[in-house]
Design an enzyme around this catalytic site. Structure first.
Site, mmCIF file in Angstrom:
data_model
loop_
_atom_site.group_PDB
_atom_site.id
_atom_site.type_symbol
_atom_site.label_atom_id
_atom_site.label_comp_id
_atom_site.label_asym_id
_atom_site.label_seq_id
_atom_site.Cartn_x
_atom_site.Cartn_y
_atom_site.Cartn_z
ATOM 1 N N ASN A 33 1.972 4.652 3.788
ATOM 2 C CA ASN A 33 1.260 3.754 4.708
ATOM 3 C C ASN A 33 1.256 2.315 4.187
ATOM 4 O OD1 ASN A 33 -0.530 3.842 2.622
ATOM 5 N ND2 ASN A 33 -2.344 4.293 3.876
ATOM 6 N N ASP A 57 -0.503 7.596 7.205
ATOM 7 C CA ASP A 57 -1.568 7.708 6.210
ATOM 8 C C ASP A 57 -1.837 9.205 5.997
ATOM 9 O OD1 ASP A 57 -3.999 7.979 4.910
ATOM 10 O OD2 ASP A 57 -4.952 6.315 5.977
ATOM 11 N N VAL A 58 -1.573 9.710 4.798
ATOM 12 C CA VAL A 58 -1.660 11.160 4.576
ATOM 13 C C VAL A 58 -3.097 11.695 4.570
ATOM 14 C CG1 VAL A 58 0.547 11.259 3.342
ATOM 15 C CG2 VAL A 58 -1.586 11.030 2.032
ATOM 16 N N GLY A 103 -2.017 22.187 2.951
ATOM 17 C CA GLY A 103 -1.985 22.927 4.226
ATOM 18 C C GLY A 103 -0.581 22.911 4.809
ATOM 19 N N TYR A 146 -10.835 7.223 -9.088
ATOM 20 C CA TYR A 146 -9.450 7.687 -9.311
ATOM 21 C C TYR A 146 -9.467 8.982 -10.115
ATOM 22 C CZ TYR A 146 -4.524 7.342 -10.916
ATOM 23 O OH TYR A 146 -3.197 7.562 -11.203
ATOM 24 N N LYS A 150 -8.351 12.724 -8.778
ATOM 25 C CA LYS A 150 -7.227 13.437 -9.386
ATOM 26 C C LYS A 150 -7.683 14.784 -9.958
ATOM 27 C CE LYS A 150 -3.783 10.508 -8.754
ATOM 28 N NZ LYS A 150 -2.555 10.864 -8.032
ATOM 29 N N TYR A 160 -5.367 26.726 -4.039
ATOM 30 C CA TYR A 160 -4.323 27.143 -3.092
ATOM 31 C C TYR A 160 -3.322 28.079 -3.779
ATOM 32 C CZ TYR A 160 -5.329 24.693 1.251
ATOM 33 O OH TYR A 160 -5.884 24.310 2.445
ATOM 34 N N THR A 176 3.679 4.961 -17.038
ATOM 35 C CA THR A 176 5.123 4.880 -16.796
ATOM 36 C C THR A 176 5.459 3.511 -16.218
ATOM 37 O OG1 THR A 176 5.224 7.263 -16.487
ATOM 38 C CG2 THR A 176 7.026 5.986 -15.532
HETATM 39 P P1 NAD Z 1 2.317 2.816 -6.359
HETATM 40 O O1 NAD Z 1 1.071 2.115 -5.954
HETATM 41 O O2 NAD Z 1 3.530 1.993 -6.638
HETATM 42 O O3 NAD Z 1 2.728 3.891 -5.265
HETATM 43 C C1 NAD Z 1 1.788 4.629 -4.524
HETATM 44 C C2 NAD Z 1 2.267 4.685 -3.074
HETATM 45 O O4 NAD Z 1 1.379 5.513 -2.329
HETATM 46 C C3 NAD Z 1 2.285 3.312 -2.400
HETATM 47 O O5 NAD Z 1 3.532 3.076 -1.788
HETATM 48 C C4 NAD Z 1 1.156 3.419 -1.378
HETATM 49 O O6 NAD Z 1 1.363 2.592 -0.248
HETATM 50 C C5 NAD Z 1 1.157 4.898 -1.059
HETATM 51 N N1 NAD Z 1 -0.112 5.384 -0.494
HETATM 52 C C6 NAD Z 1 -1.361 5.238 -1.023
HETATM 53 N N2 NAD Z 1 -2.275 5.815 -0.210
HETATM 54 C C7 NAD Z 1 -1.583 6.379 0.816
HETATM 55 C C8 NAD Z 1 -1.962 7.119 1.973
HETATM 56 N N3 NAD Z 1 -3.249 7.411 2.234
HETATM 57 N N4 NAD Z 1 -0.997 7.547 2.818
HETATM 58 C C9 NAD Z 1 0.316 7.274 2.579
HETATM 59 N N5 NAD Z 1 0.742 6.557 1.498
HETATM 60 C C10 NAD Z 1 -0.203 6.108 0.639
HETATM 61 O O7 NAD Z 1 1.953 3.711 -7.629
HETATM 62 P P2 NAD Z 1 2.904 4.570 -8.595
HETATM 63 O O8 NAD Z 1 2.791 4.024 -9.960
HETATM 64 O O9 NAD Z 1 4.223 4.764 -7.988
HETATM 65 O O10 NAD Z 1 2.112 5.956 -8.605
HETATM 66 C C11 NAD Z 1 2.540 7.050 -7.804
HETATM 67 C C12 NAD Z 1 1.738 8.293 -8.127
HETATM 68 O O11 NAD Z 1 1.874 8.624 -9.501
HETATM 69 C C13 NAD Z 1 0.242 8.153 -7.854
HETATM 70 O O12 NAD Z 1 -0.249 9.369 -7.328
HETATM 71 C C14 NAD Z 1 -0.333 7.904 -9.217
HETATM 72 O O13 NAD Z 1 -1.668 8.349 -9.321
HETATM 73 C C15 NAD Z 1 0.596 8.711 -10.108
HETATM 74 N N6 NAD Z 1 0.617 8.200 -11.483
HETATM 75 C C16 NAD Z 1 1.355 7.096 -11.808
HETATM 76 C C17 NAD Z 1 1.325 6.625 -13.111
HETATM 77 C C18 NAD Z 1 2.158 5.442 -13.550
HETATM 78 O O14 NAD Z 1 2.097 5.082 -14.734
HETATM 79 N N7 NAD Z 1 2.958 4.827 -12.710
HETATM 80 C C19 NAD Z 1 0.525 7.258 -14.078
HETATM 81 C C20 NAD Z 1 -0.238 8.355 -13.695
HETATM 82 C C21 NAD Z 1 -0.167 8.836 -12.396
#
Ligand code: NAD
Ligand code: UDP
Length: 328
Positions: A33, A57-58, A103, A146, A150, A160, A176
């Site tokens: 989204n 939006d999920v 789901g 957050y 999580k 599930y 990362t």
């Molecule tokens: P990011 O913000 O670049 O990407 C997240 C994406 O999710 C974005 O494009 C955003 O628009 C989309 N999004 C958020 N809410 C949404 C919704 N309700 N519906 C549809 N899309 C939605 O962040 P990232 O670093 O790529 O992180 C991706 C995932 O990995 C996340 O779940 C994050 O918690 C997890 N994560 C990342 C890191 C890291 O170091 N990058 C570390 C731990 C966990």
């Protein structure tokens, strides 16, 4: 041809996952989204016959026509600043969003992998962090939105799995980095590199003695890919155990970028974890995986990416000084 749904596809990790699965011969459906993502991260896939994109939006019901083999749920704000700015959306995407995707996985008989995080360990009292550590999280602190979303995400995924027999995977991702991170997302690597490129001082929060362990994106994607295809349903840490203090890291960035600016000190954000290092014994054993890209190589590639941004992108920095915000 197998089909995979990737949520958060326009984000940093999501877009790299889309590339990897297309390369492996999958048909990829990306969903986002754009709340923290960027269309530009997917522009190179426009017109690719093995890719489609759905803007959605999920946290709302997710309706997908046709079969699905795999779902990777990566939608969620991931930077502390992002989830402080949009706390309710962060809670909803981790809880309601995950429920919708579980789901969907059940209806399609698909295997689902969810993106969890080292933040489930909070400010850890066990070091390095092993998967059997329950964590030390402040439920009502600013980061709680957050961390608890999580943690709930992991719980509902296991429910599930246990109750419905759904095929589930949980990756606990540690910090990362790499190309396609948002320069203005407030995380320490884009923050320091953006400051160096704009000729600003580097902002260290606290005294800089807190530690992080940074994993290059290609290593992270490899670990996630192997975990999805494994038969292990409990959480697995994926990250690079090479730990460094933020103060030493700032010095590395100064050397890498050649900036003549200095470091300045700001308040430490509330509940900022003081140390973080993944124990990756399990991933090594289970997935025969370990990181291959060292910090100097990965940081150089990442800096080259930020250097290639336009002036407009470089100065579109909404998070130049947010330490006051984070402690509200
Ligand atoms: P990011 O913000 O670049 O990407 C997240 C994406 O999710 C974005 O494009 C955003 O628009 C989309 N999004 C958020 N809410 C949404 C919704 N309700 N519906 C549809 N899309 C939605 O962040 P990232 O670093 O790529 O992180 C991706 C995932 O990995 C996340 O779940 C994050 O918690 C997890 N994560 C990342 C890191 C890291 O170091 N990058 C570390 C731990 C966990
Ligand atoms: N940090 C910093 N200066 C910045 C941004 C972050 O010193 O401009 C610190 C932050 O307080 C934390 C570490 O760098 O201790 C990593 O922060 P980041 O936001 O990248 O991710 P976190 O691991 O905290 O989720």
């Amino acid at each position: 041809m197998k089909r995979v749904l990737i949520t958060g596809a326009a984000g940093f990790l999501g877009s790299h996952l889309c590339d990897r699965f297309i390369k492996e011969g999958y048909y990829v459906t990306g969903m986002d989204n754009f709340i923290t993502g960027d269309k530009k991260n997917l522009s190179h896939l426009e017109g690719n016959p093995n890719f489609e994109f759905i803007e959605h939006d999920v946290t709302e019901f997710v309706d997908i026509e046709g079969n699905l083999d795999y779902i990777l749920h990566f939608a969620s704000p991931a930077s502390p600043i992002d989830y402080l700015k949009i706390p309710i959306q962060t809670l909803k995407v981790g809880s309601l969003g995950t429920h919708n995707l579980l789901g969907l996985a059940k209806a399609k008989k698909a295997r689902i992998l969810i993106a969890s995080t080292s933040e489930v360990y909070g400010d850890p009292l066990v070091h390095p962090q092993t998967e059997d550590y329950y964590g030390n999280v402040n439920t009502i602190g600013p980061r709680g939105v957050y961390d608890e979303a999580k943690r709930f995400q992991e719980s509902i995924t296991m429910a599930y799995h246990r109750f419905h027999g759904l095929e589930t995977r949980i990756v606990r991702i540690f910090n990362t980095y790499g190309p396609r991170m948002r320069l203005n997302d407030g995380r320490v690597i884009p923050a320091f590199m953006g400051q160096a490129l704009r000729g600003e001082d580097l902002t260290i929060f606290g005294d800089g003695s807190q530690t992080r362990s940074f994993c290059y994106v290609d290593d992270q994607i490899e670990g996630i890919y192997r975990l999805l295809l494994s038969d292990y349903s409990l959480p697995v840490n994926i990250g690079n155990p090479n730990e460094i203090t933020i103060k030493d890291f700032a010095e590395e960035i100064i050397k890498l970028t050649g900036t003549t600016q200095k470091v300045i000190y700001k308040d430490l954000p509330v509940n900022d974890p003081m140390q973080r290092q993944p124990d990756i014994t399990l991933a090594k054993k289970l997935l025969d995986w370990e990181p291959k890209v060292g910090r100097s190589e990965g940081m150089k590639i990442t800096f080259d990416f930020f250097k290639s941004l336009t002036e407009e992108e470089l100065y579109k920095s909404e998070h130049k000084d947010f330490s006051g915000y984070i402690n509200k």
